[in-house]
Design a protein around this motif. Structure first.
Motif, short mmCIF file in Angstrom:
data_model
loop_
_atom_site.label_atom_id
_atom_site.label_comp_id
_atom_site.label_asym_id
_atom_site.label_seq_id
_atom_site.Cartn_x
_atom_site.Cartn_y
_atom_site.Cartn_z
N ALA A 1 0.81 -1.22 0.00
CA ALA A 1 0.00 0.00 0.00
C ALA A 1 0.84 1.26 0.00
O ALA A 1 0.36 2.33 -0.38
N GLU B 1 -3.08 -7.66 -6.00
CA GLU B 1 -3.67 -6.49 -5.33
C GLU B 1 -3.06 -5.20 -5.89
O GLU B 1 -2.57 -4.34 -5.16
N ASN C 1 -4.21 -2.52 -7.03
CA ASN C 1 -4.80 -1.22 -6.68
C ASN C 1 -4.73 -0.92 -5.19
O ASN C 1 -5.46 -0.06 -4.70
N LEU C 2 -3.85 -1.61 -4.43
CA LEU C 2 -3.59 -1.16 -3.06
C LEU C 2 -2.88 0.18 -3.07
O LEU C 2 -3.02 0.98 -2.15
N ALA D 1 -7.32 -7.21 -8.84
CA ALA D 1 -7.89 -6.05 -8.13
C ALA D 1 -9.17 -6.47 -7.43
O ALA D 1 -10.07 -7.05 -8.04
N ASN D 2 -9.23 -6.17 -6.14
CA ASN D 2 -10.48 -6.26 -5.38
C ASN D 2 -11.08 -4.87 -5.27
O ASN D 2 -10.35 -3.89 -5.17
N GLN D 3 -12.40 -4.78 -5.28
CA GLN D 3 -13.08 -3.50 -5.17
C GLN D 3 -13.70 -3.40 -3.78
O GLN D 3 -14.82 -3.86 -3.56
N SER E 1 -10.49 -0.86 1.08
CA SER E 1 -9.05 -0.81 1.29
C SER E 1 -8.28 -0.55 0.01
O SER E 1 -7.05 -0.44 0.04
N THR E 2 -8.96 -0.46 -1.14
CA THR E 2 -8.28 -0.31 -2.42
C THR E 2 -8.62 1.03 -3.05
O THR E 2 -9.54 1.73 -2.63
#
Length: 776
Positions: free
Chosen positions: A489, A536, A538-539, A592-594, A597-598
């Motif tokens: 992140a 991940e 888009n952290l 990518a998770n939506q 946290s992203t």
């Protein structure tokens, strides 16, 4: 034959001038043909000198019926003209006029078909009359033999008359059609002008609404800035006032303390004066003045009666007085000296206290600096004690790959062009057998199309559905390598991605990403497709730490510089010892998770990438009798397959482009979305590969997906429109829920118009979800 026909046309109040005219023309033509045939029959009987028989009254009755129908049609035409005038007065709005015109044209077509059916029916009846006439002629053959020449002349005359009437009717019909066509063209032109004006007014209104929204946003931003500025000024002012108040409190406490100490000092001095003189100094001065006055008075008295003894005693008293006065002045001066000394002593005490506090503070700082200096000296000694040899490689891990004998051999790879259809089904089966994770055939075909379209992929979806496992399983099935890099992140620039130079140890801290990039250039993998997964992604913001590669993926240009200069042994496949190329066989796949946290990807990342959203539910596949074998294909072989599909399925690409052209106006009007040059290039690369990979026998997947009814062309069109064009509508403030609904209707209509298979389920779901989210 004389039976009156009834029309099945719509009610008179729904007819237009074009319908009435068409009905009249058809009926008059039918009446003319029937009158012609009846005239021929009557003429033939007259030539033979016969009168019409009683059984032929039906023929004349039919002729009279047709004449009455012609009169009815004339009245219907007059009524139609009146209705036309009323309809012209009723057209008020441009949009309503357009809809009515479309409805009238449809009704005109239906009425024309009805007229053609009636004309065909009249032709059939005339044919029956002609057959009856031939029978009558056959029965009266002997009677006609004597009058053949006369009958022939009369028939010729009748035929000429009928031909003239027929030509006149044709001319009249053509003239009426021309007038009707001109009138129709004028109406269409007027409606087109109204439609264009209506569209211009809609565009102007939309632009004004957009400008107003922009002004509102700017005003809101200005208000937010002013509010933030006021809060900042207020906070700064409060902080300054707090500091001043604290300083004043400190000064007040110091002054109160000083006053107390001065009061105590004054009390001590008064005690000392009482011990020294026993009398107040002012009282002594007053007493001196009183004694001087008494002395002067006594001198006056003694002057009157002064004796020698008295004079001697007076002088002695004067001497005593002078001594007492001198002692008094000396004591007053001493008192002043003591008071000044006491004040100076107080001031010196305060200064000494301040100096003592400052000394203690400086002693604490000195001890801290001495401790820090000792730590730094220890660190420098530790670093310099084990300092590496200047000949040590700057990139030791990359140099170690050069020395690895397994990476120095290219291995066995096939340069033959694979069949994409068989490859897609083999990949699905092998990935399921190796990883026990089943992926739908449609997703595998879309993934292959994405490999042809872009070297940057974004896999979105719920957590735990196999976004990271998909590229790992794909690489294993293709006989190549896949490296997974976990994004942190806190990544902000490219040093977080590639690593940084450690100047003390004189070596480069090679990141896992840099090692994977160099591994793809070794002889073992340089000819194979190589995958680097950014887990991940888009952290952090890829537009910051991945910006160099976003540019290189589109315009390769110069190699990427890692340090200013190199030392020691340089990696074999670096440029100049400190720069690295971006290999053409590398595909970057970001998961990518939506969630909260992203971060959201920027449009520049979406535009350059191939986007996929994996379904949450996995299919069940039948276990094959024998597992297919997949040769390790080279990158060149895969690209040959992509190019062959592009040449073989150009028609499918043109069909998808025509489908997008049909909805282009609605996308531009309601969503401000257009197809740019980059999307055109991606469309030409994506569609043919998906079509070629999807061709062949279907796979028995259970349960079937929502897109199971789509073929390769419709699958490519649905996926490309949804994730490359409609996705840009998410979060756009200038796109209304109504506009999203109109775009959805336009997509469904164009889908049916172009006869695409299945349904545009991705587009409909995306637009419906976005519309529902906006409506709350």
């Amino acid at each position: 034959m004389g039976k009156r026909r009834t029309s099945n046309r719509p009610p008179s109040h729904r007819r237009t001038a074009q319908q009435a005219a068409a009905d009249k023309i058809a009926d008059l033509a039918a009446a003319a043909k029937q009158a012609e045939d009846d005239t021929k029959v009557s003429a033939a009987l007259a030539e033979q000198g016969l009168e019409p028989a009683a059984n032929d009254d039906a023929v004349l009755s039919a002729y009279d019926t047709l004449l009455r129908q012609a009169a009815d049609y004339e009245r219907a035409a007059a009524a139609a003209r009146e209705r036309r005038q009323a309809a012209e007065l009723a057209e008020a709005a441009a949009d309503a006029a357009r809809q009515r015109l479309d409805a009238e044209l449809a009704e005109a077509a239906a009425a024309r078909k009805t007229a053609e059916a009636l004309q065909a029916e009249a032709t059939t009846e005339l044919e029956l009359l002609r057959v009856r006439s031939e029978r009558v002629s056959a029965r009266e053959q002997e009677a006609r033999d004597g009058f053949a020449a006369k009958a022939q002349a009369a028939r010729a005359e009748l035929e000429d008359e009928l031909e003239r009437r027929r030509q006149a009717a044709r001319h009249e019909e053509q003239e009426r059609r021309r007038v009707l066509d001109e009138e129709h063209a004028k109406q269409v032109a007027g409606l087109e002008k109204d439609r264009a004006a209506f569209r211009r007014s809609e565009d102007d209104l939309h632009h004004q609404r957009q400008a107003l929204l922009e002004q509102q946003i700017q005003v809101q931003r200005r208000l937010d800035d002013l509010e933030s500025e006021i809060k900042a000024h207020a906070a700064a002012k409060v902080a300054a006032l707090d500091r001043e108040l604290q300083v004043l409190r400190i000064q007040s406490d110091a002054r109160i303390e000083m006053i107390d100490e001065l009061r105590q000092e004054l009390a001590e001095r008064e005690k000392q004066l009482l011990r020294i003189g026993g009398t107040d100094p002012q009282y002594l001065i007053d007493e001196r003045d009183r004694l001087a006055a008494d002395n002067a008075e006594l001198r006056g008295k003694l002057a009157e009666r002064l004796a020698d003894d008295d004079l001697h005693r007076l002088r002695w008293l004067e001497q005593q007085h002078r001594e007492v006065a001198g002692e008094r002045d000396r004591l007053a001066y001493r008192v002043q000296e003591l008071e000044g000394a006491a004040l100076a002593s107080r001031i010196n005490n305060l200064q000494m206290k301040q100096l003592s506090d400052a000394e203690r503070h400086f002693e604490v700082l000195a001890r801290g600096y001495e401790s820090r200096i000792a730590e730094l000296q220890g660190a420098v000694q530790e670093l310099t004690h084990d300092r590496p040899d200047p000949g040590t490689p700057l990139f030791p891990r990359c140099v170690a790959m050069d020395d690895d004998p397994e990476l120095s051999e290219p291995g066995v790879i096939s340069a033959d062009r694979p069949d994409l259809s068989r490859l897609a089904r083999s990949l699905q089966a092998v990935m399921f057998a190796d990883s026990r994770r089943a992926y739908r055939l449609n997703d595998v075909c879309v993934l292959l199309g994405g490999l042809a379209m872009s070297r940057l992929h974004l896999l979105e979806g719920m957590s735990g559905i196999g976004k990271t496992s998909l590229p790992v399983a794909l690489a294993k099935a293709l006989g190549t390598e896949c490296t997974v890099v976990e994004v942190q992140a806190g990544w902000r620039d490219r040093t977080d991605l590639f690593g940084h130079h450690n100047t003390f140890e004189r070596r480069f801290e090679e990141s896992e990403f840099l090692q994977a990039l160099y591994l793809a250039q070794t002889p073992r993998y340089r000819g194979r497709p190589f995958f680097i997964v950014l887990d991940e992604m888009n952290l952090a913001r890829p537009e910051q730490y991945f910006s160099v590669l976003l540019s290189k993926l589109e315009y390769e240009g110069e190699p990427i510089q890692l340090v200013t200069r190199g030392t020691g042994r340089a990696p074999q496949w670096f440029v100049d010892g400190w720069r690295i190329r971006l290999p053409s066989n590398v595909w970057f796949i970001g998961t990518a998770n939506q969630d909260e946290s992203t971060l959201e990807f920027a449009d520049k990342t979406y535009n350059r990438a191939h986007l996929m959203e994996l379904p949450a539910q996995r299919p069940r596949l039948p276990r094959p009798a024998t597992l297919p074998e997949i040769e390790p294909y080279s990158t060149i072989a895969l690209r040959k397959s992509f190019e062959h599909a592009k040449q073989a399925h150009g028609a499918d690409t043109a069909e998808v482009r025509e489908f997008l052209d049909v909805i282009a106006d609605d996308l531009r009007e309601h969503g401000r979305a257009v197809m740019g040059p980059r999307l055109e290039r991606q469309l030409e690369a994506f569609v043919p590969v998906v079509v070629d990979a999807h061709a062949g026998d279907p796979v028995a997947e259970r349960p079937e997906g929502e897109d199971s009814g789509q073929d390769g062309r419709s699958l490519a069109a649905d996926h490309f429109l949804a994730w490359k064009i409609l996705r840009s509508l998410r979060g756009r403030y200038d796109v209304t829920p109504g506009g999203l609904g109109k775009i959805r209707d336009a997509v469904c209509t164009a889908w049916e118009l172009r006869r695409l298979r299945g349904a545009p389920m991705r587009c409909v779901r995306l637009l419906t979800d976005e519309q529902r989210r906006r409506e709350g």
